[in-house]
Design a protein around this motif. Structure first.
Motif, PDB file in Angstrom:
ATOM      1  N   GLU A  83      41.671 -38.765 -17.678  1.00  0.00           N
ATOM      2  CA  GLU A  83      40.321 -38.562 -17.787  1.00  0.00           C
ATOM      3  C   GLU A  83      39.574 -37.374 -16.938  1.00  0.00           C
ATOM      4  O   GLU A  83      38.908 -36.820 -17.183  1.00  0.00           O
ATOM      5  N   PRO A  84      40.071 -37.243 -15.552  1.00  0.00           N
ATOM      6  CA  PRO A  84      39.394 -36.372 -14.709  1.00  0.00           C
ATOM      7  C   PRO A  84      39.932 -35.057 -15.154  1.00  0.00           C
ATOM      8  O   PRO A  84      38.753 -34.084 -15.145  1.00  0.00           O
ATOM      9  N   LEU A  85      41.089 -34.801 -15.591  1.00  0.00           N
ATOM     10  CA  LEU A  85      41.329 -33.420 -16.174  1.00  0.00           C
ATOM     11  C   LEU A  85      40.716 -33.126 -17.482  1.00  0.00           C
ATOM     12  O   LEU A  85      40.216 -32.043 -17.394  1.00  0.00           O
ATOM     13  N   PHE A  86      40.506 -34.068 -18.314  1.00  0.00           N
ATOM     14  CA  PHE A  86      39.667 -33.913 -19.733  1.00  0.00           C
ATOM     15  C   PHE A  86      38.223 -33.461 -19.257  1.00  0.00           C
ATOM     16  O   PHE A  86      37.819 -32.547 -19.958  1.00  0.00           O
ATOM     17  N   VAL A  87      37.620 -34.208 -18.371  1.00  0.00           N
ATOM     18  CA  VAL A  87      36.242 -33.887 -18.111  1.00  0.00           C
ATOM     19  C   VAL A  87      36.061 -32.682 -17.413  1.00  0.00           C
ATOM     20  O   VAL A  87      35.288 -31.751 -17.773  1.00  0.00           O
ATOM     21  N   VAL A 263      39.221 -32.169 -27.604  1.00  0.00           N
ATOM     22  CA  VAL A 263      38.931 -33.511 -28.171  1.00  0.00           C
ATOM     23  C   VAL A 263      39.871 -34.162 -28.734  1.00  0.00           C
ATOM     24  O   VAL A 263      40.351 -35.280 -28.481  1.00  0.00           O
ATOM     25  N   LEU A 264      40.673 -33.492 -29.674  1.00  0.00           N
ATOM     26  CA  LEU A 264      41.646 -34.045 -30.520  1.00  0.00           C
ATOM     27  C   LEU A 264      42.884 -34.491 -29.799  1.00  0.00           C
ATOM     28  O   LEU A 264      43.436 -35.453 -29.916  1.00  0.00           O
ATOM     29  N   PHE A 265      43.154 -33.609 -28.757  1.00  0.00           N
ATOM     30  CA  PHE A 265      44.326 -34.115 -27.892  1.00  0.00           C
ATOM     31  C   PHE A 265      43.842 -34.567 -26.398  1.00  0.00           C
ATOM     32  O   PHE A 265      44.434 -34.337 -25.305  1.00  0.00           O
ATOM     33  N   SER A 266      42.649 -35.277 -26.453  1.00  0.00           N
ATOM     34  CA  SER A 266      42.250 -35.701 -25.190  1.00  0.00           C
ATOM     35  C   SER A 266      42.875 -36.725 -24.271  1.00  0.00           C
ATOM     36  O   SER A 266      42.768 -36.758 -23.059  1.00  0.00           O
ATOM     37  N   PHE A 272      46.087 -30.301 -23.796  1.00  0.00           N
ATOM     38  CA  PHE A 272      44.700 -29.728 -23.451  1.00  0.00           C
ATOM     39  C   PHE A 272      44.479 -28.930 -22.367  1.00  0.00           C
ATOM     40  O   PHE A 272      43.941 -28.028 -22.230  1.00  0.00           O
ATOM     41  N   MET A 273      45.545 -29.107 -21.304  1.00  0.00           N
ATOM     42  CA  MET A 273      45.539 -28.103 -20.082  1.00  0.00           C
ATOM     43  C   MET A 273      46.062 -26.867 -20.661  1.00  0.00           C
ATOM     44  O   MET A 273      45.769 -25.645 -20.081  1.00  0.00           O
ATOM     45  N   GLY A 274      47.320 -26.840 -21.634  1.00  0.00           N
ATOM     46  CA  GLY A 274      47.638 -25.777 -22.129  1.00  0.00           C
ATOM     47  C   GLY A 274      46.710 -24.799 -22.947  1.00  0.00           C
ATOM     48  O   GLY A 274      46.568 -23.598 -22.860  1.00  0.00           O
TER      49      GLY A 274
END
Length: 422
Positions: A83-87, A263-266, A272-274
């Motif tokens: 979650e922190p990475l996604f945000v 969002v799709l790969f949240s 999502f980092m890639g």
């Protein structure tokens, strides 16, 4: 000192100190002016986004001392920092010039349909449309866009302190409840949707329509309360994208594709980092269509949430028994209150661990968690993003936590009426 049985109690105490620290950040900023020799340290401790990361470090040191360093490392490795990475990623992507340009155009198109004086129509549209849009672009993205639009159009002008705080309170509450039209956008819903089988249809019929009513009522009430002040304002052009070189449609579409992929790969940070690394390359290749990326703001928010994950992971021993012992009504209002002192996603996650929880109890827990998501900066994952963007617009470049709490009480009350009595 090998005394691992003390760890839960020490961690609970440190969590309490971290919560208290969030309410004292303004005093640390004052200390920075009184003690210039150590101003850097006081400024650091006065950053709300740093608070939980700082106390998480203290907790890890305490665990290593009371147990072993390997035990502390093992604890960190067992935590989920998705979650922190996604945000962080979605905040940076949503805060780019092409996305903000598109959001401004959408707001402008909507404003033309509203028979109100332009500043009132803009204010109303931002506080209704963007939070509800968060159900599709995610709440962190909605918070980022709404905060940037409010900053450039209203907070950049000489508005009253009351208007600043009420707007912030409505924004935080509306974003927290505005993301429940779908099952993938609000962090507290994300934590339970898969396990409990909640799909978009379920969310719309049980949560979505109530959230839409509450979001609209909150925005309309704020507009009515400050109508005279808002009517005297101009639609600020500071930071306005529309007066600059138009952004090519292809650039906007590519940004939307990057956001959509994120969002799709949240739930898959390695993916999502890639994507984020490719996104950084794209923004560098087309710098003329970009403003400065919100990397510092994003990293601070991610640090805040990561600290909350580390500290929150040791609170299960007292939070879960409380949740298990509550009836549906008590659970709803208890979750609303508990959310003010712990992240609502962590709260619903703990609730999902309770075996045999009834369907009404599931509703009570999640509805209460999103209802109380605007009361404090730690209540909802996107709040630190809005806090970081708007903080410099307040007196002393600091947002008073008590001021935010009081400003969010009425919008929270309206959300209670909609989620519990409708």
């Amino acid at each position: 000192m090998n005394n691992p049985e003390l760890i839960p109690y020490v961690c609970a105490g440190l969590f309490s100190l971290a919560v208290l620290h969030t309410f004292l950040t303004k005093h640390f900023e004052q200390l920075a002016h009184k003690s210039p020799r150590h101003a850097g340290l006081w400024h650091l401790l006065g950053e709300v986004e740093v608070v939980f990361g700082f106390w998480a470090l203290v907790m890890v040191v305490a665990v290593a001392t009371l147990s072993t360093p390997n035990a502390a490392i093992a604890y960190l490795e067992n935590q989920n920092f998705t979650e922190p990475l996604f945000v962080f990623v979605i905040l940076v992507m949503a805060g780019t010039r092409p996305i903000l340009y598109l959001a401004q155009r959408m707001v402008s198109w909507t404003v033309r349909l509203i028979p109100l004086h332009e500043p009132l129509a803009y204010y109303l549209t931002i506080l209704i449309m963007i939070p509800l849009l968060g159900s599709f672009i995610t709440e962190p993205a909605a918070m980022t866009l709404a905060a940037l639009l409010l900053r450039d159009r209203f907070y950049s002008q000489n508005i009253s302190s009351n208007l600043r705080y009420v707007t912030l309170g409505v924004l935080f509450v509306n974003v927290s409840i505005g993301g429940v039209l779908t099952s993938f956008a609000a962090p507290p819903v994300l934590m339970v949707a898969s396990k409990w089988g909640w799909d978009i249809t379920f969310m719309l019929t049980h949560f979505g329509w109530k959230a839409a009513i509450a979001v609209s009522c909150n925005a309309i009430l704020a507009t009515l309360l400050f109508g005279r002040e808002l009517a005297k304002l101009t639609v600020s052009s500071e930071g306005e994208q529309e007066d600059r070189e138009p952004i090519p449609v292809t650039v906007i579409l590519i940004h939307l594709l990057f956001m959509g992929g994120t969002v799709l790969f949240s739930h898959h940070p390695i993916v999502f980092m890639g994507l984020f690394l490719f996104f950084l390359g794209f923004t560098e290749a087309y710098k003329r269509h970009q403003d400065t990326l919100l990397l510092r703001e994003g990293l601070l928010v991610a640090f805040f949430l990561a600290g909350l994950v580390v500290l929150g992971g040791q609170q299960k021993w007292w939070l879960q028994p409380i949740l298990e012992g509550m009836g549906n009504t008590t659970l709803y209002f208890g979750a609303t209150a508990l959310t003010a002192i712990t992240d609502n996603a962590a709260l619903t996650y703990l609730g999902s661990l309770v075996e045999g929880i009834s369907d009404p109890a599931k509703y009570s827990l999640v509805a209460g968690a999103v209802t109380g998501g605007g009361l404090t900066v730690i209540a909802n994952a996107p709040n630190p993003a809005g806090f970081s963007i708007l903080r410099s617009s307040f007196y002393g470049q600091a947002i008073n936590p008590l001021g935010l709490f009081l400003a969010a009480l009425v919008p929270t009350g309206i959300a209670i009426v909609c989620f519990w009595f409708l």
